[in-house]
Design a protein around this motif. Structure first.
Motif, PDB file in Angstrom:
ATOM      1  N   ARG A  30      -9.791   4.272  21.183  1.00  0.00           N
ATOM      2  CA  ARG A  30     -11.076   3.578  21.016  1.00  0.00           C
ATOM      3  C   ARG A  30     -11.212   3.050  19.588  1.00  0.00           C
ATOM      4  O   ARG A  30     -11.666   1.919  19.370  1.00  0.00           O
ATOM      5  CB  ARG A  30     -12.233   4.521  21.349  1.00  0.00           C
ATOM      6  N   ARG A  33      -9.156  -0.057  19.276  1.00  0.00           N
ATOM      7  CA  ARG A  33      -9.785  -1.180  19.974  1.00  0.00           C
ATOM      8  C   ARG A  33     -10.916  -1.783  19.144  1.00  0.00           C
ATOM      9  O   ARG A  33     -11.136  -2.999  19.163  1.00  0.00           O
ATOM     10  CB  ARG A  33     -10.318  -0.726  21.327  1.00  0.00           C
ATOM     11  N   GLU A  40      -9.137  -5.506  21.104  1.00  0.00           N
ATOM     12  CA  GLU A  40      -9.885  -5.292  22.343  1.00  0.00           C
ATOM     13  C   GLU A  40      -9.446  -6.288  23.415  1.00  0.00           C
ATOM     14  O   GLU A  40      -9.316  -5.925  24.596  1.00  0.00           O
ATOM     15  CB  GLU A  40     -11.389  -5.431  22.070  1.00  0.00           C
ATOM     16  N   LYS A  41      -9.203  -7.540  23.013  1.00  0.00           N
ATOM     17  CA  LYS A  41      -8.765  -8.554  23.977  1.00  0.00           C
ATOM     18  C   LYS A  41      -7.407  -8.196  24.552  1.00  0.00           C
ATOM     19  O   LYS A  41      -7.184  -8.289  25.772  1.00  0.00           O
ATOM     20  CB  LYS A  41      -8.707  -9.926  23.302  1.00  0.00           C
ATOM     21  N   PHE A  43      -6.064  -5.209  24.738  1.00  0.00           N
ATOM     22  CA  PHE A  43      -6.227  -4.019  25.579  1.00  0.00           C
ATOM     23  C   PHE A  43      -6.717  -4.409  26.967  1.00  0.00           C
ATOM     24  O   PHE A  43      -6.228  -3.903  27.982  1.00  0.00           O
ATOM     25  CB  PHE A  43      -7.211  -3.054  24.927  1.00  0.00           C
ATOM     26  N   ALA A  44      -7.695  -5.331  27.021  1.00  0.00           N
ATOM     27  CA  ALA A  44      -8.233  -5.769  28.308  1.00  0.00           C
ATOM     28  C   ALA A  44      -7.144  -6.412  29.160  1.00  0.00           C
ATOM     29  O   ALA A  44      -7.069  -6.198  30.377  1.00  0.00           O
ATOM     30  CB  ALA A  44      -9.388  -6.739  28.088  1.00  0.00           C
ATOM     31  N   GLU A  45      -6.272  -7.208  28.534  1.00  0.00           N
ATOM     32  CA  GLU A  45      -5.206  -7.865  29.273  1.00  0.00           C
ATOM     33  C   GLU A  45      -4.192  -6.864  29.807  1.00  0.00           C
ATOM     34  O   GLU A  45      -3.701  -6.988  30.926  1.00  0.00           O
ATOM     35  CB  GLU A  45      -4.503  -8.889  28.377  1.00  0.00           C
ATOM     36  N   THR A  47      -4.656  -3.759  30.550  1.00  0.00           N
ATOM     37  CA  THR A  47      -5.194  -2.744  31.460  1.00  0.00           C
ATOM     38  C   THR A  47      -5.928  -3.367  32.642  1.00  0.00           C
ATOM     39  O   THR A  47      -6.691  -2.690  33.324  1.00  0.00           O
ATOM     40  CB  THR A  47      -6.153  -1.802  30.713  1.00  0.00           C
ATOM     41  N   ASP A  48      -5.700  -4.640  32.896  1.00  0.00           N
ATOM     42  CA  ASP A  48      -6.307  -5.320  34.046  1.00  0.00           C
ATOM     43  C   ASP A  48      -5.543  -4.902  35.296  1.00  0.00           C
ATOM     44  O   ASP A  48      -4.417  -5.346  35.529  1.00  0.00           O
ATOM     45  CB  ASP A  48      -6.228  -6.835  33.849  1.00  0.00           C
ATOM     46  N   ASN A 132     -18.596   1.534  29.160  1.00  0.00           N
ATOM     47  CA  ASN A 132     -18.655   0.089  28.970  1.00  0.00           C
ATOM     48  C   ASN A 132     -20.098  -0.412  28.976  1.00  0.00           C
ATOM     49  O   ASN A 132     -20.352  -1.600  29.216  1.00  0.00           O
ATOM     50  CB  ASN A 132     -17.859  -0.606  30.075  1.00  0.00           C
ATOM     51  N   SER A 147     -18.126  -0.210  21.164  1.00  0.00           N
ATOM     52  CA  SER A 147     -17.569  -1.060  20.107  1.00  0.00           C
ATOM     53  C   SER A 147     -18.245  -0.839  18.761  1.00  0.00           C
ATOM     54  O   SER A 147     -17.861  -1.454  17.772  1.00  0.00           O
ATOM     55  CB  SER A 147     -17.703  -2.544  20.500  1.00  0.00           C
ATOM     56  N   SER A 193     -17.665   2.644  34.694  1.00  0.00           N
ATOM     57  CA  SER A 193     -18.045   3.086  33.356  1.00  0.00           C
ATOM     58  C   SER A 193     -18.562   4.519  33.404  1.00  0.00           C
ATOM     59  O   SER A 193     -19.200   4.940  34.376  1.00  0.00           O
ATOM     60  CB  SER A 193     -19.128   2.164  32.783  1.00  0.00           C
TER      61      SER A 193
END
Length: 400
Positions: A30, A33, A40-41, A43-45, A47-48, A132, A147, A193
């Motif tokens: 965290r 991130r 963060e971007k 990480f999102a990609e 873990t999709d 989230n 965040s 979340s």
């Protein structure tokens, strides 16, 4: 953590995908991130779930060499990213490809369908390990709770918004706000979340389940304390005989002075349920009303608006979600699948007409989705995870 010191982050992301992070590892991930928006971007990609599953299916449907080339091509599109981020992406992607390669080797020794192997092991979905939740301030500013660091997040008039060490939100009023109209905030806890908690300016504590929202003033003025809730919430209302606390959901009102209760208003459920643990509440809906005593539950039918009051409710079962449990006792299949859909953020697809059977027992909400589906199969429910969706029904087990 400096952006060029990412050693170990790839391992943390892989463990996140497998649902194996410890609390300390989750904190480290965290922090990384939050270091940069680019982190963060990325990480999102990485873990999709749907994107990963699509890549795995392409890999399997064509062959290992072509699948690898396609994934590498998608990585090459990131040429404009900083060098350390490109290296990190390659590292995690390589680990994922290694997992796939392992299952190809396994396939050569067994008759297991490769799609089943990947879905069962690689594309598993972990239970939520982070919040989230998004806080929307009166001026429209949005704050993603995970965040921001602990401490004061914002000031609204004479009210401090504080994030505590355990990630909860606290509203601390430094004055009465005389002559100043209270501002309204919105707390949204999305699907997939962790539970999020908030302490309002009057000391009332509220916990929101996934896919739930709370709209409330920064401080309470006037003769009433009013909030609006969708989804599910547990409340411990601070006592104030001169200022009743009212929870509103469309044309339903729950009025209390000081009490503990659970409210479930999910739209896909056939009824709204208000369960009282302590104190006394009144429930009003479309001109009808009822009073609850501890251990009672008001059940408001969505079809005809009728209010039924049930007694001898096991309140521990009703609030089990707060303690990390899915309680299955008496739970119908459709209701259970709705809970799974919200918690793991997956779509549930029914391929056959189902018998809405009831279950017994309980299961930890912190287990990966595959473990949850194993428990359902043990109860003769034919289900599987496929392409980021839970498929229910078919020729085996299940809906008899």
């Amino acid at each position: 953590m400096k952006p060029d010191h990412y050693d170990g982050i790839e391992a943390l992301i892989i463990k996140y995908l497998k649902g194996e992070l410890t609390e300390e590892e989750n904190r480290l991930l965290r922090d990384w991130r939050q270091e940069l928006p680019e982190n963060e971007k990325l990480f999102a990609e990485l873990t999709d779930d749907i994107q990963l599953t699509q890549e795995f299916n392409v890999f399997l449907d064509i062959n290992q060499e072509k699948g690898s080339r396609r994934l590498q091509a998608s990585i090459r599109k990131k040429e404009r990213q900083p060098e350390y981020l490109r290296r990190l992406y390659w590292s995690v992607a390589a680990s994922v490809l290694f997992l796939i390669g392992g299952y190809w080797a396994y396939r050569s020794l067994t008759n297991l369908n490769p799609h089943e192997a990947v879905v069962a092991q690689v594309a598993d979905i972990a239970a939520p390990s982070v919040s989230n939740a998004v806080l929307t301030l009166a001026n429209g500013e949005k704050i993603v709770l995970d965040s921001v660091h602990n401490g004061v997040m914002a000031m609204q008039g004479q009210v401090h918004l504080v994030k505590s060490e355990d990630g909860q939100i606290e509203y601390n009023a430094s004055g009465t706000g005389a002559g100043e109209a209270p501002a309204f905030n919105m707390l949204e806890n999305p699907r997939g979340s962790k539970i999020v908690g908030i302490t309002l300016s009057d000391g009332t504590k509220i916990w929101l389940n996934s896919e739930s929202t709370l709209r409330y003033p920064t401080y309470f003025s006037g003769k009433e304390r009013k909030v609006q809730i969708t989804g599910e919430a547990y409340l411990e209302v601070a006592h104030n005989a001169k200022q009743p606390f009212i929870v509103m959901k469309e044309n339903t009102e729950v009025t209390v002075l000081g009490t503990r209760f659970n409210i479930n208003t999910y739209e896909e459920e056939p009824s709204l349920k208000i369960t009282l643990l302590e104190g006394k509440v009144s429930v009003k809906h479309d001109g009808k009303s009822a009073f609850l005593m501890p251990g009672q539950q008001a059940i408001i039918s969505r079809s005809d608006g009728k209010i039924d009051v049930a007694g001898n409710i096991d309140t521990d079962d009703v609030t089990a979600w707060l303690n990390g449990q899915f309680v299955l006792d008496g739970t119908r299949l459709t209701s259970l699948m709705n809970q799974i859909s919200r918690w793991y953020n997956v779509e549930v697809v029914y391929t056959t007409k189902i018998t809405n059977k009831a279950f017994g027992g309980s299961i930890d909400r912190n287990v990966p989705l595959s473990r949850m589906l194993d428990a359902l199969r043990e109860n003769e429910v034919n289900c599987r995870l496929e392409g980021g969706k839970v498929i229910v029904g078919g020729s085996e087990g299940g809906q008899r």
